[in-house]
Scaffold this motif. Structure first.
Motif, PDB file in Angstrom:
ATOM      1  N   LYS A   2      11.266  10.282  27.341  1.00 36.72           N
ATOM      2  CA  LYS A   2      12.629  10.471  26.860  1.00 36.72           C
ATOM      3  C   LYS A   2      12.858   9.667  25.581  1.00 36.72           C
ATOM      4  O   LYS A   2      13.520  10.138  24.656  1.00 36.72           O
ATOM      5  CB  LYS A   2      13.632  10.035  27.919  1.00 36.72           C
ATOM      6  N   SER A   3      12.330   8.459  25.539  1.00 35.46           N
ATOM      7  CA  SER A   3      12.537   7.625  24.354  1.00 35.46           C
ATOM      8  C   SER A   3      11.813   8.218  23.155  1.00 35.46           C
ATOM      9  O   SER A   3      12.282   8.106  22.029  1.00 35.46           O
ATOM     10  CB  SER A   3      12.067   6.195  24.608  1.00 35.46           C
ATOM     11  N   LEU A   4      10.663   8.859  23.373  1.00 35.39           N
ATOM     12  CA  LEU A   4       9.935   9.487  22.274  1.00 35.39           C
ATOM     13  C   LEU A   4      10.721  10.682  21.725  1.00 35.39           C
ATOM     14  O   LEU A   4      10.823  10.866  20.514  1.00 35.39           O
ATOM     15  CB  LEU A   4       8.546   9.937  22.760  1.00 35.39           C
ATOM     16  N   PHE A   6      13.983  11.073  21.992  1.00 33.41           N
ATOM     17  CA  PHE A   6      15.171  10.488  21.361  1.00 33.41           C
ATOM     18  C   PHE A   6      14.833   9.950  19.975  1.00 33.41           C
ATOM     19  O   PHE A   6      15.577  10.177  19.012  1.00 33.41           O
ATOM     20  CB  PHE A   6      15.733   9.368  22.250  1.00 33.41           C
ATOM     21  N   LEU A   7      13.705   9.264  19.843  1.00 34.51           N
ATOM     22  CA  LEU A   7      13.276   8.723  18.559  1.00 34.51           C
ATOM     23  C   LEU A   7      13.000   9.855  17.568  1.00 34.51           C
ATOM     24  O   LEU A   7      13.364   9.761  16.395  1.00 34.51           O
ATOM     25  CB  LEU A   7      12.014   7.862  18.749  1.00 34.51           C
ATOM     26  N   CYS A   9      14.401  12.905  17.583  1.00 37.71           N
ATOM     27  CA  CYS A   9      15.702  13.488  17.200  1.00 37.71           C
ATOM     28  C   CYS A   9      16.425  12.579  16.214  1.00 37.71           C
ATOM     29  O   CYS A   9      17.028  13.048  15.236  1.00 37.71           O
ATOM     30  CB  CYS A   9      16.566  13.710  18.438  1.00 37.71           C
ATOM     31  N   LEU A  10      16.391  11.293  16.460  1.00 46.75           N
ATOM     32  CA  LEU A  10      17.042  10.325  15.584  1.00 46.75           C
ATOM     33  C   LEU A  10      16.428  10.361  14.194  1.00 46.75           C
ATOM     34  O   LEU A  10      17.139  10.314  13.185  1.00 46.75           O
ATOM     35  CB  LEU A  10      16.942   8.917  16.185  1.00 46.75           C
ATOM     36  N   THR A  11      15.111  10.476  14.119  1.00 49.76           N
ATOM     37  CA  THR A  11      14.427  10.539  12.831  1.00 49.76           C
ATOM     38  C   THR A  11      14.818  11.805  12.079  1.00 49.76           C
ATOM     39  O   THR A  11      15.121  11.754  10.883  1.00 49.76           O
ATOM     40  CB  THR A  11      12.893  10.499  13.034  1.00 49.76           C
TER      41      THR A  11
END
Length: 124
Positions: A2-4, A6-7, A9-11
């Motif tokens: 999930k964090s990958l 999220f990272l 999408c954020l990028t």
């Protein structure tokens, strides 16, 4: 995982968002400048009542003006030289009624204050 995601999408979001530069242009009718000049001219010739609070030497007038500025903040005050003394004057009142009302207020602190009539200025 999930964090990958999220990272990632954020990028992508941060790459897609960037600041925009812009400029503002104000177009003003040239008649506005003419109107401002006329307004300033008329106001400089306007007749108004003033309250004379006191007079004396320059130092005495300075001290009095300082006290007046504290007692009546926001009111127009000035020192004028009329031979042989300096006079402290307060206010620019358009009507006699307004000036007389303010005079009552001023006399509570400065009992010797009096009202000055507007000077008749020569019109061109």
């Amino acid at each position: 995982m999930k964090s990958l995601v999220f990272l990632g999408c954020l990028t992508l979001f941060s790459v897609g968002v960037h600041a925009q530069n812009g400029s503002i242009t104000i177009e003003q009718d040239p008649k506005i400048d003419e109107l401002l000049k006329v307004y300033a001219s008329v106001n400089s010739k306007a007749e108004f009542y003033q309250i004379q609070v006191g007079f004396g030497s320059y130092q005495k007038a300075q001290n009095l003006k300082t006290r007046i500025d504290q007692d009546f903040p926001g009111w127009h005050s000035k020192i004028e030289f009329e031979s042989p003394t300096y006079r402290v004057r307060l206010g620019k009142f358009k009507t006699k009624l307004e000036a007389e009302r303010k005079l009552l207020e001023v006399r509570q602190k400065y009992p010797d204050a009096f009202l000055l009539k507007p000077e008749k200025k020569e019109r061109k």
